[in-house]
Design a protein around this motif. Structure first.
Motif, PDB file in Angstrom:
ATOM      1  N   GLY A 109     -49.407 -11.135 -34.768  1.00  0.00           N
ATOM      2  CA  GLY A 109     -50.234 -10.186 -34.055  1.00  0.00           C
ATOM      3  C   GLY A 109     -51.677 -10.480 -34.423  1.00  0.00           C
ATOM      4  O   GLY A 109     -52.042 -11.633 -34.669  1.00  0.00           O
ATOM      5  N   LEU A 110     -52.507  -9.452 -34.496  1.00  0.00           N
ATOM      6  CA  LEU A 110     -53.885  -9.668 -34.926  1.00  0.00           C
ATOM      7  C   LEU A 110     -53.891 -10.017 -36.410  1.00  0.00           C
ATOM      8  O   LEU A 110     -53.382  -9.263 -37.241  1.00  0.00           O
ATOM      9  CB  LEU A 110     -54.733  -8.422 -34.687  1.00  0.00           C
ATOM     10  N   PRO A 159     -54.113 -13.891 -43.194  1.00  0.00           N
ATOM     11  CA  PRO A 159     -53.490 -15.207 -43.027  1.00  0.00           C
ATOM     12  C   PRO A 159     -52.282 -15.429 -43.932  1.00  0.00           C
ATOM     13  O   PRO A 159     -51.306 -16.073 -43.534  1.00  0.00           O
ATOM     14  CB  PRO A 159     -54.632 -16.165 -43.370  1.00  0.00           C
ATOM     15  N   GLU A 160     -52.319 -14.875 -45.136  1.00  0.00           N
ATOM     16  CA  GLU A 160     -51.204 -15.047 -46.059  1.00  0.00           C
ATOM     17  C   GLU A 160     -49.919 -14.407 -45.539  1.00  0.00           C
ATOM     18  O   GLU A 160     -48.810 -14.839 -45.896  1.00  0.00           O
ATOM     19  CB  GLU A 160     -51.548 -14.448 -47.431  1.00  0.00           C
ATOM     20  N   ASP A 161     -50.033 -13.384 -44.704  1.00  0.00           N
ATOM     21  CA  ASP A 161     -48.839 -12.751 -44.139  1.00  0.00           C
ATOM     22  C   ASP A 161     -48.073 -13.724 -43.261  1.00  0.00           C
ATOM     23  O   ASP A 161     -46.845 -13.715 -43.228  1.00  0.00           O
ATOM     24  CB  ASP A 161     -49.232 -11.503 -43.336  1.00  0.00           C
ATOM     25  N   ILE A 162     -48.796 -14.580 -42.549  1.00  0.00           N
ATOM     26  CA  ILE A 162     -48.142 -15.631 -41.775  1.00  0.00           C
ATOM     27  C   ILE A 162     -47.721 -16.766 -42.699  1.00  0.00           C
ATOM     28  O   ILE A 162     -46.637 -17.343 -42.552  1.00  0.00           O
ATOM     29  CB  ILE A 162     -49.082 -16.158 -40.680  1.00  0.00           C
ATOM     30  N   GLN A 169     -41.562 -12.235 -35.399  1.00  0.00           N
ATOM     31  CA  GLN A 169     -42.765 -11.497 -35.035  1.00  0.00           C
ATOM     32  C   GLN A 169     -43.377 -10.872 -36.289  1.00  0.00           C
ATOM     33  O   GLN A 169     -42.751 -10.061 -36.961  1.00  0.00           O
ATOM     34  CB  GLN A 169     -42.428 -10.417 -34.007  1.00  0.00           C
ATOM     35  N   VAL A 170     -44.602 -11.289 -36.593  1.00  0.00           N
ATOM     36  CA  VAL A 170     -45.311 -10.791 -37.778  1.00  0.00           C
ATOM     37  C   VAL A 170     -46.558 -10.088 -37.269  1.00  0.00           C
ATOM     38  O   VAL A 170     -47.618 -10.700 -37.101  1.00  0.00           O
ATOM     39  CB  VAL A 170     -45.661 -11.946 -38.741  1.00  0.00           C
ATOM     40  N   HIS A 187     -47.126  -3.488 -34.400  1.00  0.00           N
ATOM     41  CA  HIS A 187     -48.060  -3.128 -33.323  1.00  0.00           C
ATOM     42  C   HIS A 187     -47.344  -2.941 -31.986  1.00  0.00           C
ATOM     43  O   HIS A 187     -47.770  -2.132 -31.161  1.00  0.00           O
ATOM     44  CB  HIS A 187     -49.119  -4.225 -33.193  1.00  0.00           C
ATOM     45  N   TYR A 188     -46.258  -3.686 -31.770  1.00  0.00           N
ATOM     46  CA  TYR A 188     -45.609  -3.715 -30.461  1.00  0.00           C
ATOM     47  C   TYR A 188     -44.257  -3.012 -30.430  1.00  0.00           C
ATOM     48  O   TYR A 188     -43.550  -3.083 -29.435  1.00  0.00           O
ATOM     49  CB  TYR A 188     -45.415  -5.176 -30.024  1.00  0.00           C
TER      50      TYR A 188
END
Length: 269
Positions: free
Chosen positions: A189-190, A220-223, A244-245, A249-250
């Motif tokens: 996501g964002l 960025p570290e979350d991805i 989906q990371v 949000h969705y």
């Protein structure tokens, strides 16, 4: 330590943002990493920083719009470290000035984004797969986007290109699974990359955070941690998936935030 010990990874678009965070984590956990980027100076700087921290990284120029450049980056990886067992197809472009709605989109920009965002994934995989076969297997990871799942008022080409990446991921997984090659995607996501923080007004960032299930935007570290998992043998029975990371949000009815605001106001009255 050692979650990807002995693996050799090529990270495209690895000089900054998601690519850089992923390269750093892969190296920290034992992989030998090649950082491929159009910004060669940035790639060299990132590799040097990893090496100073005790990792093993190299840099190579990579223009994801050119097949020969992608091929050369794969071959550089094999020449430098003897093989390639992880490919992170991370390069992606967007253009808010030209990638507009269907009536107004610049058609040359459509071609450019489809070429870089989707075709580069195909080409990178095409050149890496034969080496992965020789190595007895490997993991291909593709950066998709939540724009590949959900539509928007603009960024038509970007969303279409990322939808293509999501489905191409399944095709690669299907066609080369018997060679012990897995292929998965990650859909951010964002994410608060330097580019996002530089180009997006704080008010826009707040809008995204408002609609997240979690009370913050991603880093960025979350991805990078998701990429690390998909590169490692911890995910050895996962293929053809796009994770989906996106902070939730969705996941909800889009009216939920406004409804909660309405209910809070009603209680005050």
């Amino acid at each position: 330590m050692g979650r990807v010990e002995g693996k050799v990874a090529l990270v495209t678009g690895g000089a900054s943002g998601i690519g850089l965070a992923s390269a750093q984590l892969l190296a920290k956990e034992g992989a030998k990493v090649v950082i491929g980027d159009f910004n060669l100076d940035g790639a060299k700087e990132a590799a040097e920083a990893i090496n100073k921290e005790g990792g093993n990284a190299s840099a190579v120029f990579l223009d994801a719009s050119k097949e020969e450049s992608i091929k050369e980056a794969v071959e550089f990886t094999v020449k430098t470290y003897g093989t390639i067992t992880v490919l992170f197809n991370n390069v992606g472009l967007t253009n808010l000035q030209k990638d507009l709605d269907v009536l107004n989109i610049d058609l040359d920009e459509w071609d450019r984004l489809i070429n870089v965002n989707a075709k580069s994934v195909l080409i990178g995989s095409r050149y890496a797969i034969p080496y992965m076969k020789e190595a007895g297997g490997g993991s291909i990871i593709n950066t998709a986007s939540m724009a590949g799942f959900a539509s928007d008022a603009i960024r038509t080409a970007y969303g279409a290109s990322k939808a293509a990446v999501i489905h191409l991921t399944k095709y690669i997984a299907t066609q080369y699974g018997q060679d012990n090659i897995r292929c998965n995607g990650v859909a951010p996501g964002l994410i608060l990359t330097p580019a996002a923080e530089r180009n997006m007004p704080p008010q826009v960032l707040d809008i995204f955070k408002k609609f997240n299930a979690l009370p913050y935007n991603g880093a960025p570290e979350d991805i990078g941690y998701t990429v690390l998992f998909l590169a490692s043998d911890e995910s050895k029975y996962i293929t053809g998936q796009t994770i989906q990371v996106e902070g939730g949000h969705y996941i909800a009815n889009p009216s939920i935030t406004d409804f909660n605001d309405f209910m809070a106001q009603a209680k005050q009255n």
